[in-house]
Scaffold this motif. Structure first.
Motif, PDB file in Angstrom:
ATOM      1  N   MET A   1      13.977   0.156  -8.593  1.00  0.00           N
ATOM      2  CA  MET A   1      13.959   1.604  -8.635  1.00  0.00           C
ATOM      3  C   MET A   1      12.605   2.169  -8.220  1.00  0.00           C
ATOM      4  O   MET A   1      12.511   3.308  -7.820  1.00  0.00           O
ATOM      5  CB  MET A   1      14.315   2.091 -10.034  1.00  0.00           C
ATOM      6  N   ALA A   2      11.574   1.380  -8.320  1.00  0.00           N
ATOM      7  CA  ALA A   2      10.251   1.868  -7.963  1.00  0.00           C
ATOM      8  C   ALA A   2       9.988   1.769  -6.463  1.00  0.00           C
ATOM      9  O   ALA A   2       9.020   2.350  -5.979  1.00  0.00           O
ATOM     10  CB  ALA A   2       9.190   1.091  -8.728  1.00  0.00           C
ATOM     11  N   THR A   3      10.823   1.057  -5.735  1.00  0.00           N
ATOM     12  CA  THR A   3      10.576   0.868  -4.309  1.00  0.00           C
ATOM     13  C   THR A   3      10.545   2.180  -3.534  1.00  0.00           C
ATOM     14  O   THR A   3       9.621   2.389  -2.739  1.00  0.00           O
ATOM     15  CB  THR A   3      11.628  -0.094  -3.719  1.00  0.00           C
ATOM     16  N   PRO A   4      11.497   3.091  -3.716  1.00  0.00           N
ATOM     17  CA  PRO A   4      11.402   4.360  -2.979  1.00  0.00           C
ATOM     18  C   PRO A   4      10.156   5.165  -3.338  1.00  0.00           C
ATOM     19  O   PRO A   4       9.550   5.789  -2.467  1.00  0.00           O
ATOM     20  CB  PRO A   4      12.669   5.119  -3.391  1.00  0.00           C
ATOM     21  N   VAL A   5       9.745   5.109  -4.585  1.00  0.00           N
ATOM     22  CA  VAL A   5       8.548   5.846  -4.998  1.00  0.00           C
ATOM     23  C   VAL A   5       7.310   5.241  -4.351  1.00  0.00           C
ATOM     24  O   VAL A   5       6.445   5.950  -3.826  1.00  0.00           O
ATOM     25  CB  VAL A   5       8.425   5.843  -6.539  1.00  0.00           C
ATOM     26  N   ALA A   6       7.212   3.905  -4.368  1.00  0.00           N
ATOM     27  CA  ALA A   6       6.064   3.238  -3.756  1.00  0.00           C
ATOM     28  C   ALA A   6       6.051   3.465  -2.248  1.00  0.00           C
ATOM     29  O   ALA A   6       4.987   3.695  -1.655  1.00  0.00           O
ATOM     30  CB  ALA A   6       6.101   1.744  -4.067  1.00  0.00           C
ATOM     31  N   ALA A   7       7.211   3.419  -1.619  1.00  0.00           N
ATOM     32  CA  ALA A   7       7.278   3.666  -0.175  1.00  0.00           C
ATOM     33  C   ALA A   7       6.871   5.102   0.145  1.00  0.00           C
ATOM     34  O   ALA A   7       6.133   5.356   1.102  1.00  0.00           O
ATOM     35  CB  ALA A   7       8.683   3.386   0.348  1.00  0.00           C
ATOM     36  N   GLY A   8       7.333   6.037  -0.654  1.00  0.00           N
ATOM     37  CA  GLY A   8       6.960   7.437  -0.446  1.00  0.00           C
ATOM     38  C   GLY A   8       5.463   7.655  -0.616  1.00  0.00           C
ATOM     39  O   GLY A   8       4.835   8.373   0.163  1.00  0.00           O
ATOM     40  N   ALA A   9       4.880   7.028  -1.630  1.00  0.00           N
ATOM     41  CA  ALA A   9       3.437   7.146  -1.840  1.00  0.00           C
ATOM     42  C   ALA A   9       2.673   6.525  -0.678  1.00  0.00           C
ATOM     43  O   ALA A   9       1.649   7.063  -0.238  1.00  0.00           O
ATOM     44  CB  ALA A   9       3.040   6.486  -3.154  1.00  0.00           C
ATOM     45  N   GLY A  10       3.173   5.402  -0.165  1.00  0.00           N
ATOM     46  CA  GLY A  10       2.534   4.771   0.984  1.00  0.00           C
ATOM     47  C   GLY A  10       2.571   5.653   2.209  1.00  0.00           C
ATOM     48  O   GLY A  10       1.572   5.779   2.931  1.00  0.00           O
ATOM     49  N   VAL A  11       3.701   6.278   2.457  1.00  0.00           N
ATOM     50  CA  VAL A  11       3.825   7.189   3.602  1.00  0.00           C
ATOM     51  C   VAL A  11       2.900   8.397   3.409  1.00  0.00           C
ATOM     52  O   VAL A  11       2.234   8.834   4.355  1.00  0.00           O
ATOM     53  CB  VAL A  11       5.287   7.634   3.790  1.00  0.00           C
ATOM     54  N   TRP A  12       2.855   8.910   2.200  1.00  0.00           N
ATOM     55  CA  TRP A  12       1.996  10.072   1.917  1.00  0.00           C
ATOM     56  C   TRP A  12       0.525   9.742   2.161  1.00  0.00           C
ATOM     57  O   TRP A  12      -0.202  10.524   2.776  1.00  0.00           O
ATOM     58  CB  TRP A  12       2.206  10.527   0.479  1.00  0.00           C
ATOM     59  N   GLU A  13       0.075   8.586   1.704  1.00  0.00           N
ATOM     60  CA  GLU A  13      -1.320   8.190   1.909  1.00  0.00           C
ATOM     61  C   GLU A  13      -1.580   7.817   3.370  1.00  0.00           C
ATOM     62  O   GLU A  13      -2.662   8.076   3.886  1.00  0.00           O
ATOM     63  CB  GLU A  13      -1.690   7.036   0.984  1.00  0.00           C
ATOM     64  N   ALA A  14      -0.618   7.189   4.033  1.00  0.00           N
ATOM     65  CA  ALA A  14      -0.783   6.840   5.448  1.00  0.00           C
ATOM     66  C   ALA A  14      -0.925   8.096   6.296  1.00  0.00           C
ATOM     67  O   ALA A  14      -1.668   8.107   7.284  1.00  0.00           O
ATOM     68  CB  ALA A  14       0.398   6.002   5.928  1.00  0.00           C
ATOM     69  N   ARG A  15      -0.250   9.153   5.913  1.00  0.00           N
ATOM     70  CA  ARG A  15      -0.360  10.430   6.630  1.00  0.00           C
ATOM     71  C   ARG A  15      -1.806  10.899   6.642  1.00  0.00           C
ATOM     72  O   ARG A  15      -2.311  11.396   7.647  1.00  0.00           O
ATOM     73  CB  ARG A  15       0.542  11.475   5.960  1.00  0.00           C
ATOM     74  N   LYS A  16      -2.492  10.704   5.523  1.00  0.00           N
ATOM     75  CA  LYS A  16      -3.893  11.112   5.444  1.00  0.00           C
ATOM     76  C   LYS A  16      -4.761  10.302   6.401  1.00  0.00           C
ATOM     77  O   LYS A  16      -5.741  10.801   6.944  1.00  0.00           O
ATOM     78  CB  LYS A  16      -4.415  10.950   4.018  1.00  0.00           C
ATOM     79  N   LEU A  17      -4.428   9.016   6.577  1.00  0.00           N
ATOM     80  CA  LEU A  17      -5.214   8.168   7.475  1.00  0.00           C
ATOM     81  C   LEU A  17      -5.054   8.577   8.932  1.00  0.00           C
ATOM     82  O   LEU A  17      -5.953   8.352   9.735  1.00  0.00           O
ATOM     83  CB  LEU A  17      -4.795   6.707   7.322  1.00  0.00           C
ATOM     84  N   LEU A  18      -3.923   9.130   9.262  1.00  0.00           N
ATOM     85  CA  LEU A  18      -3.646   9.460  10.654  1.00  0.00           C
ATOM     86  C   LEU A  18      -4.064  10.867  11.038  1.00  0.00           C
ATOM     87  O   LEU A  18      -3.843  11.299  12.162  1.00  0.00           O
ATOM     88  CB  LEU A  18      -2.158   9.252  10.950  1.00  0.00           C
ATOM     89  N   THR A  19      -4.668  11.599  10.127  1.00  0.00           N
ATOM     90  CA  THR A  19      -5.132  12.951  10.421  1.00  0.00           C
ATOM     91  C   THR A  19      -6.659  12.975  10.378  1.00  0.00           C
ATOM     92  O   THR A  19      -7.289  12.142   9.724  1.00  0.00           O
ATOM     93  CB  THR A  19      -4.571  13.962   9.401  1.00  0.00           C
ATOM     94  N   PRO A  20      -7.265  13.932  11.049  1.00  0.00           N
ATOM     95  CA  PRO A  20      -8.734  13.999  11.083  1.00  0.00           C
ATOM     96  C   PRO A  20      -9.377  14.275   9.725  1.00  0.00           C
ATOM     97  O   PRO A  20     -10.562  14.054   9.557  1.00  0.00           O
ATOM     98  CB  PRO A  20      -9.017  15.155  12.042  1.00  0.00           C
ATOM     99  N   GLU A  21      -8.611  14.735   8.736  1.00  0.00           N
ATOM    100  CA  GLU A  21      -9.201  15.061   7.434  1.00  0.00           C
ATOM    101  C   GLU A  21      -9.748  13.831   6.707  1.00  0.00           C
ATOM    102  O   GLU A  21     -10.528  13.953   5.779  1.00  0.00           O
ATOM    103  CB  GLU A  21      -8.181  15.773   6.541  1.00  0.00           C
TER     104      GLU A  21
END
Length: 82
Positions: A1-21
Motif C-alpha cells: 500500500m505504500a508503493t503508490p505513496v513512495a512513487a508519488g513522493a519520488g516523482v514530486w522530488e524528481a520534479r524539483k531536480l529537473l527545474t532550475p529552482e
C-alpha cells in the motif's frame, strides 16, 4: 500500500531536480542512467536473495535476529541505555 505513496513522493522530488529552482543544471541523461542502473541492480539483488532463500535454511538468520533482539532489549532496559 505504500508503493503508490513512495512513487508519488519520488516523482514530486524528481520534479524539483529537473527545474532550475534546485540550483543545479539538470542533465537528463545522467538521471535516466542512474534510474536504470538502480532498477537493474535492485532486480538483480532481489533475484539473488530469492534464489539464496530457496536453497538455504533461515536458521542462521533467525539466530542472528534473536541475538540482536536480546542485545537491543538489554541496552534499552539498562539504566544508562538509550
Amino acid at each position: 500500500m505504500a508503493t503508490p505513496v513512495a512513487a508519488g513522493a519520488g516523482v514530486w522530488e524528481a520534479r524539483k531536480l529537473l527545474t532550475p529552482e534546485a540550483g543545479v543544471t539538470p542533465e537528463a541523461n545522467l538521471i535516466v542512467i542512474g534510474f536504470v542502473a538502480a532498477a537493474i541492480s535492485g532486480l538483480v539483488a532481489i533475484r539473488f536473495m530469492l534464489e539464496f532463500l530457496r536453497r538455504q535454511p533461515l536458521t542462521v538468520f533467525i539466530a542472528y535476529r534473536v541475538v540482536a533482539a536480546i542485545l537491543v532489549f538489554v541496552v534499552l532496559l539498562s539504566p544508562h541505555g538509550a
